[in-house]
Write a protein that holds these residues in place. Structure first.
Motif, PDB file in Angstrom:
ATOM      1  N   ASN A 115       0.816  -1.215   0.000  1.00  0.00           N
ATOM      2  CA  ASN A 115       0.000   0.000   0.000  1.00  0.00           C
ATOM      3  C   ASN A 115       0.847   1.262   0.000  1.00  0.00           C
ATOM      4  N   VAL A 116       2.090   1.159   0.498  1.00  0.00           N
ATOM      5  CA  VAL A 116       3.012   2.306   0.483  1.00  0.00           C
ATOM      6  C   VAL A 116       3.186   2.836  -0.934  1.00  0.00           C
ATOM      7  N   LEU A 117       3.198   1.923  -1.921  1.00  0.00           N
ATOM      8  CA  LEU A 117       3.443   2.311  -3.308  1.00  0.00           C
ATOM      9  C   LEU A 117       2.175   2.741  -4.041  1.00  0.00           C
ATOM     10  N   LEU A 118       1.020   2.502  -3.439  1.00  0.00           N
ATOM     11  CA  LEU A 118      -0.230   2.650  -4.172  1.00  0.00           C
ATOM     12  C   LEU A 118      -1.073   3.852  -3.760  1.00  0.00           C
ATOM     13  N   LYS A 119      -0.571   4.652  -2.841  1.00  0.00           N
ATOM     14  CA  LYS A 119      -1.336   5.825  -2.417  1.00  0.00           C
ATOM     15  C   LYS A 119      -1.315   6.898  -3.502  1.00  0.00           C
ATOM     16  N   GLU A 120      -2.419   7.612  -3.603  1.00  0.00           N
ATOM     17  CA  GLU A 120      -2.516   8.701  -4.589  1.00  0.00           C
ATOM     18  C   GLU A 120      -1.408   9.723  -4.368  1.00  0.00           C
ATOM     19  N   ASN A 121      -1.206  10.090  -3.107  1.00  0.00           N
ATOM     20  CA  ASN A 121      -0.136  11.011  -2.736  1.00  0.00           C
ATOM     21  C   ASN A 121       0.768  10.313  -1.733  1.00  0.00           C
ATOM     22  N   ALA A 122       2.015  10.097  -2.112  1.00  0.00           N
ATOM     23  CA  ALA A 122       2.951   9.370  -1.263  1.00  0.00           C
ATOM     24  C   ALA A 122       3.163  10.107   0.058  1.00  0.00           C
ATOM     25  N   ASP A 123       3.132   9.355   1.154  1.00  0.00           N
ATOM     26  CA  ASP A 123       3.357   9.930   2.479  1.00  0.00           C
ATOM     27  C   ASP A 123       4.105   8.897   3.308  1.00  0.00           C
ATOM     28  N   LEU A 124       5.383   9.151   3.556  1.00  0.00           N
ATOM     29  CA  LEU A 124       6.232   8.224   4.296  1.00  0.00           C
ATOM     30  C   LEU A 124       6.475   8.705   5.721  1.00  0.00           C
ATOM     31  N   SER A 125       5.513   9.438   6.276  1.00  0.00           N
ATOM     32  CA  SER A 125       5.715   9.986   7.619  1.00  0.00           C
ATOM     33  C   SER A 125       4.474   9.913   8.496  1.00  0.00           C
ATOM     34  N   ASP A 126       3.447   9.209   8.053  1.00  0.00           N
ATOM     35  CA  ASP A 126       2.205   9.144   8.824  1.00  0.00           C
ATOM     36  C   ASP A 126       1.909   7.701   9.209  1.00  0.00           C
ATOM     37  N   ASP A 127       1.217   6.966   8.332  1.00  0.00           N
ATOM     38  CA  ASP A 127       0.891   5.569   8.614  1.00  0.00           C
ATOM     39  C   ASP A 127       2.139   4.697   8.673  1.00  0.00           C
ATOM     40  N   VAL A 128       3.171   5.124   7.969  1.00  0.00           N
ATOM     41  CA  VAL A 128       4.431   4.386   7.972  1.00  0.00           C
ATOM     42  C   VAL A 128       5.549   5.294   8.459  1.00  0.00           C
ATOM     43  N   THR A 129       6.662   4.669   8.871  1.00  0.00           N
ATOM     44  CA  THR A 129       7.814   5.414   9.359  1.00  0.00           C
ATOM     45  C   THR A 129       9.074   4.905   8.659  1.00  0.00           C
ATOM     46  N   VAL A 130       9.866   5.824   8.151  1.00  0.00           N
ATOM     47  CA  VAL A 130      11.168   5.466   7.596  1.00  0.00           C
ATOM     48  C   VAL A 130      12.141   5.353   8.758  1.00  0.00           C
ATOM     49  N   THR A 131      12.686   4.165   8.955  1.00  0.00           N
ATOM     50  CA  THR A 131      13.600   3.942  10.072  1.00  0.00           C
ATOM     51  C   THR A 131      15.058   4.118   9.692  1.00  0.00           C
ATOM     52  N   LYS A 132      15.346   4.083   8.386  1.00  0.00           N
ATOM     53  CA  LYS A 132      16.737   4.180   7.965  1.00  0.00           C
ATOM     54  C   LYS A 132      16.804   4.660   6.523  1.00  0.00           C
ATOM     55  N   VAL A 133      17.754   5.528   6.243  1.00  0.00           N
ATOM     56  CA  VAL A 133      18.017   6.001   4.886  1.00  0.00           C
ATOM     57  C   VAL A 133      19.479   5.729   4.568  1.00  0.00           C
ATOM     58  N   GLU A 134      19.718   5.035   3.456  1.00  0.00           N
ATOM     59  CA  GLU A 134      21.080   4.770   3.006  1.00  0.00           C
ATOM     60  C   GLU A 134      21.206   5.276   1.575  1.00  0.00           C
ATOM     61  N   ASN A 135      22.266   5.983   1.300  1.00  0.00           N
ATOM     62  CA  ASN A 135      22.455   6.453  -0.072  1.00  0.00           C
ATOM     63  C   ASN A 135      23.927   6.519  -0.419  1.00  0.00           C
ATOM     64  N   ASP A 136      24.201   6.273  -1.697  1.00  0.00           N
ATOM     65  CA  ASP A 136      25.542   6.462  -2.226  1.00  0.00           C
ATOM     66  C   ASP A 136      25.400   7.180  -3.553  1.00  0.00           C
ATOM     67  N   ALA A 137      26.385   7.102  -4.394  1.00  0.00           N
ATOM     68  CA  ALA A 137      26.357   7.879  -5.633  1.00  0.00           C
ATOM     69  C   ALA A 137      25.268   7.418  -6.592  1.00  0.00           C
ATOM     70  N   SER A 138      24.810   6.167  -6.454  1.00  0.00           N
ATOM     71  CA  SER A 138      23.883   5.640  -7.459  1.00  0.00           C
ATOM     72  C   SER A 138      22.644   4.966  -6.896  1.00  0.00           C
TER      73      SER A 138
END
Length: 205
Positions: A115-138
């Motif tokens: 359902n995270v991918l299927l919402k009309e307007n993405a919201d990653l801070s209400d019903d769900v919580t981002v616990t970790k962000v990892e990023n590199d050059a690509s």
């Protein structure tokens, strides 16, 4: 040895209904939030999608097929033979149908991680919580849990960068076993037939 995933493994990968280890919640900084904002903006650009998928479990079990998505709330996984599986999100329910056994399971779409991918307007801070962000050059990886039930499972969304594009998601069970779904030949914002996102038991009687 390569072999097809069992239906139960397929269902687990899509729904994450088995209790899994709760990831440690890291303190997110301003850069992490900026990446989350970018991902939300990107997800909002996707109205429909069609892609090939490859599903692999920790033991090397393999399944593949095509996935279709139309916001809000609609998704379809067509597994190639010999798998006899069809999964359809119709806006309210996520329907898992085993063609061989002629058995159908329905779960509320809102209670499943896809359902995270299927919402009309993405919201990653209400019903769900981002616990970790990892990023590199690509690559950007977001680990996401249900806000109210963080111990009930997690999903890791993986994006390629420059340009940003969803490429894969991962799930991990309580024993640390990882199953992945990778996307290829992604087409965005194309016309899709409405009947792709409907399911009637009578179709398969």
């Amino acid at each position: 040895m390569r072999y097809m995933l069992k239906p139960a493994q397929i269902l687990f990968t899509l729904l994450i209904v088995t209790i899994s280890a709760s990831p440690a919640i890291a303190e997110l900084n301003a850069q992490d939030q900026a990446e989350i904002d970018r991902v939300e903006a990107y997800l909002d650009t996707i109205k429909t999608m069609k892609a090939d998928f490859l599903q692999i479990d920790s033991a090397g079990g393999i399944a593949e097929g095509k996935v279709y998505m139309r916001k809000p709330g609609r998704m379809r996984f067509e597994y190639k033979p010999p798998a006899q599986i069809l999964v359809v999100a119709d806006g309210l329910w996520l329907v898992f149908h085993d063609k061989e056994l002629k058995e159908t399971t329905r779960l509320p779409l809102s209670a499943t991680p896809v359902n995270v991918l299927l919402k009309e307007n993405a919201d990653l801070s209400d019903d769900v919580t981002v616990t970790k962000v990892e990023n590199d050059a690509s690559t950007i990886r977001l680990t996401i849990v249900d806000t109210d039930n963080p111990d009930e499972g997690n999903i890791v969304l993986i994006f390629s960068d420059n340009p940003l594009q969803l490429r894969q998601w991962l799930v991990t069970d309580a024993q640390g076993q990882v199953t992945s779904i990778s996307l290829g030949k992604v087409e965005k914002n194309i016309k899709l037939k409405p009947e792709l996102f409907t399911f009637f038991d009578s179709q398969y009687e």
